[in-house]
Design a protein around this motif. Structure first.
Motif, PDB file in Angstrom:
ATOM      1  N   ILE A 180       0.858  -1.187   0.000  1.00 22.10           N
ATOM      2  CA  ILE A 180       0.000   0.000   0.000  1.00 22.10           C
ATOM      3  C   ILE A 180       0.892   1.234   0.000  1.00 22.10           C
ATOM      4  CG2 ILE A 180      -1.731   1.293   1.338  1.00 22.10           C
ATOM      5  CD1 ILE A 180      -2.428  -1.529   2.620  1.00 22.10           C
ATOM      6  N   TYR A 229       0.896   4.946   0.691  1.00 26.07           N
ATOM      7  CA  TYR A 229       0.005   5.830   1.461  1.00 26.07           C
ATOM      8  C   TYR A 229       0.591   7.241   1.465  1.00 26.07           C
ATOM      9  CZ  TYR A 229      -2.849   7.241   5.521  1.00 26.07           C
ATOM     10  OH  TYR A 229      -3.721   7.863   6.380  1.00 26.07           O
ATOM     11  N   SER A 276       0.841  10.560   3.086  1.00 25.15           N
ATOM     12  CA  SER A 276       0.525  11.137   4.385  1.00 25.15           C
ATOM     13  C   SER A 276       0.286  12.632   4.242  1.00 25.15           C
ATOM     14  CB  SER A 276       1.677  10.889   5.366  1.00 25.15           C
ATOM     15  OG  SER A 276       1.451  11.655   6.540  1.00 25.15           O
ATOM     16  N   ASP A 277      -0.954  13.047   4.503  1.00 26.71           N
ATOM     17  CA  ASP A 277      -1.278  14.482   4.506  1.00 26.71           C
ATOM     18  C   ASP A 277      -0.558  15.183   5.647  1.00 26.71           C
ATOM     19  OD1 ASP A 277      -2.867  14.671   2.345  1.00 26.71           O
ATOM     20  OD2 ASP A 277      -4.747  14.351   3.426  1.00 26.71           O
ATOM     21  N   ILE A 278      -0.345  14.450   6.710  1.00 27.68           N
ATOM     22  CA  ILE A 278       0.282  15.055   7.890  1.00 27.68           C
ATOM     23  C   ILE A 278       1.754  15.357   7.627  1.00 27.68           C
ATOM     24  CG2 ILE A 278       0.958  14.649  10.299  1.00 27.68           C
ATOM     25  CD1 ILE A 278      -1.571  13.040  10.671  1.00 27.68           C
ATOM     26  N   PHE A 279       2.451  14.395   7.040  1.00 30.28           N
ATOM     27  CA  PHE A 279       3.899  14.547   6.872  1.00 30.28           C
ATOM     28  C   PHE A 279       4.318  14.856   5.436  1.00 30.28           C
ATOM     29  CE2 PHE A 279       3.318  11.878  10.656  1.00 30.28           C
ATOM     30  CZ  PHE A 279       3.940  12.703  11.580  1.00 30.28           C
ATOM     31  N   LYS A 280       3.344  14.952   4.545  1.00 24.14           N
ATOM     32  CA  LYS A 280       3.600  15.308   3.145  1.00 24.14           C
ATOM     33  C   LYS A 280       4.680  14.413   2.533  1.00 24.14           C
ATOM     34  CE  LYS A 280       0.779  18.763   3.725  1.00 24.14           C
ATOM     35  NZ  LYS A 280      -0.614  18.364   3.697  1.00 24.14           N
ATOM     36  N   GLN A 281       4.521  13.139   2.688  1.00 25.63           N
ATOM     37  CA  GLN A 281       5.431  12.186   2.064  1.00 25.63           C
ATOM     38  C   GLN A 281       4.721  10.849   1.881  1.00 25.63           C
ATOM     39  OE1 GLN A 281       8.734  11.090   4.973  1.00 25.63           O
ATOM     40  NE2 GLN A 281       7.898  12.937   5.913  1.00 25.63           N
ATOM     41  N   GLU A 282       5.272  10.073   0.946  1.00 26.91           N
ATOM     42  CA  GLU A 282       4.663   8.763   0.688  1.00 26.91           C
ATOM     43  C   GLU A 282       5.286   7.712   1.587  1.00 26.91           C
ATOM     44  OE1 GLU A 282       3.284   7.156  -3.384  1.00 26.91           O
ATOM     45  OE2 GLU A 282       5.230   6.219  -3.045  1.00 26.91           O
ATOM     46  N   ILE A 283       4.444   6.877   2.155  1.00 28.52           N
ATOM     47  CA  ILE A 283       4.900   5.828   3.056  1.00 28.52           C
ATOM     48  C   ILE A 283       4.423   4.490   2.495  1.00 28.52           C
ATOM     49  CG2 ILE A 283       4.662   4.899   5.398  1.00 28.52           C
ATOM     50  CD1 ILE A 283       4.288   8.006   6.163  1.00 28.52           C
ATOM     51  N   THR A 284       5.334   3.543   2.433  1.00 30.39           N
ATOM     52  CA  THR A 284       5.013   2.225   1.880  1.00 30.39           C
ATOM     53  C   THR A 284       4.677   1.264   3.007  1.00 30.39           C
ATOM     54  OG1 THR A 284       6.537   2.627   0.065  1.00 30.39           O
ATOM     55  CG2 THR A 284       5.882   0.342   0.435  1.00 30.39           C
ATOM     56  N   MET A 285       3.518   0.656   2.905  1.00 28.19           N
ATOM     57  CA  MET A 285       3.111  -0.304   3.937  1.00 28.19           C
ATOM     58  C   MET A 285       2.880  -1.650   3.257  1.00 28.19           C
ATOM     59  SD  MET A 285       0.697   2.084   6.364  1.00 28.19           S
ATOM     60  CE  MET A 285      -0.510   2.513   5.136  1.00 28.19           C
ATOM     61  N   THR A 286       3.647  -2.636   3.683  1.00 24.23           N
ATOM     62  CA  THR A 286       3.575  -3.967   3.073  1.00 24.23           C
ATOM     63  C   THR A 286       2.875  -4.925   4.023  1.00 24.23           C
ATOM     64  OG1 THR A 286       5.682  -3.524   1.968  1.00 24.23           O
ATOM     65  CG2 THR A 286       4.954  -5.828   2.050  1.00 24.23           C
ATOM     66  N   VAL A 287       1.833  -5.565   3.538  1.00 25.82           N
ATOM     67  CA  VAL A 287       1.122  -6.548   4.370  1.00 25.82           C
ATOM     68  C   VAL A 287       2.023  -7.779   4.525  1.00 25.82           C
ATOM     69  CG1 VAL A 287      -0.905  -8.033   4.560  1.00 25.82           C
ATOM     70  CG2 VAL A 287      -1.137  -5.716   3.639  1.00 25.82           C
ATOM     71  N   ASP A 288       2.250  -8.150   5.777  1.00 28.24           N
ATOM     72  CA  ASP A 288       3.206  -9.212   6.100  1.00 28.24           C
ATOM     73  C   ASP A 288       2.440 -10.411   6.670  1.00 28.24           C
ATOM     74  OD1 ASP A 288       6.477  -9.168   7.490  1.00 28.24           O
ATOM     75  OD2 ASP A 288       5.046 -10.812   7.651  1.00 28.24           O
TER      76      ASP A 288
END
Lengths: 55, 147
Positions: free
Chosen positions: A6, A8, A10-22
């Motif tokens: 995924i 994502y 982040s509106d809060i931190f103005k950066q893209e964060i990668t979330m991998t389902v494990d």
């Protein structure tokens, strides 16, 4: 097995964060994690009954 | 908010568990965030700490890895992602020590203007639950998304 990833924004931190389902994490039962912390939290939350909207 | 965030996270489907690696002067330290259901409907307890050798969360460890703000920002991101999926839920969290609870209060105070535009933030005190105020003596925090 193909991993679900995924991206994502982040509106809060103005950066893209990668979330991998494990798969390893999918086996964790949150209800069984840290029982001592849960006990403390339930005690600390006794007053929340007055705070929560009435059902 | 202008903070670095750990950008590669591992999650449980449904966002109940997050893991990431803290990388700093003392090496690489695995961290876990869990949103655990409490006895109260729609209230979830945020448990956070290092992952021990036995796979359990150790929330008393002092990793001193030089990345405190980045870790707090990553936990904030996890809360944001979680509440985006579950806007009806409340998250409760408290430090494992009074000092850590004070640290969280200070971090919220510093960023309150922005955070309060996104979230309702309340404090659990010895006498009840009140809207967040700087310098309030608290035992924990309750957060939910502003609708």
């Amino acid at each position: 097995m193909e991993k679900k990833v995924i991206k994502y924004w982040s509106d809060i931190f103005k950066q893209e964060i990668t979330m991998t389902v494990d798969e390893k994490l999918n086996k964790i039962d949150e209800r069984k994690m840290a029982p001592r912390k849960q006990e403390i939290a339930n005690k600390q939350l006794e007053k929340i009954k007055d705070f929560l909207p009435k059902q | 908010m202008q903070y670095e965030v750990y950008q590669d996270l591992y999650i449980k489907k449904g966002y109940g568990v997050f893991e990431f690696l803290s990388i700093g002067r003392r090496g690489i330290i695995p961290k876990r965030i869990v949103f655990a259901p409490t006895e109260y409907d729609n209230v979830y307890n945020l448990v956070f700490g290092d992952i021990d050798m036995d796979g359990e969360i150790n929330d008393y460890s002092i990793s001193d890895n030089g990345d405190r703000n980045k870790i707090l920002a990553t936990v904030t991101h996890a809360i944001d992602a979680y509440l985006n999926s579950y806007p009806e839920r409340l998250i409760f969290f408290a430090g494992s020590t009074k000092g850590r609870t004070r640290l969280y209060r200070m971090a919220i105070s510093l960023n309150f203007e922005y955070l309060s535009s996104k979230f309702e933030i309340h404090c659990q005190t010895d006498t009840g639950i009140y809207p967040f105020k700087k310098n309030m003596e608290v035992v924990g925090f309750l957060i939910r998304r502003k609708l």
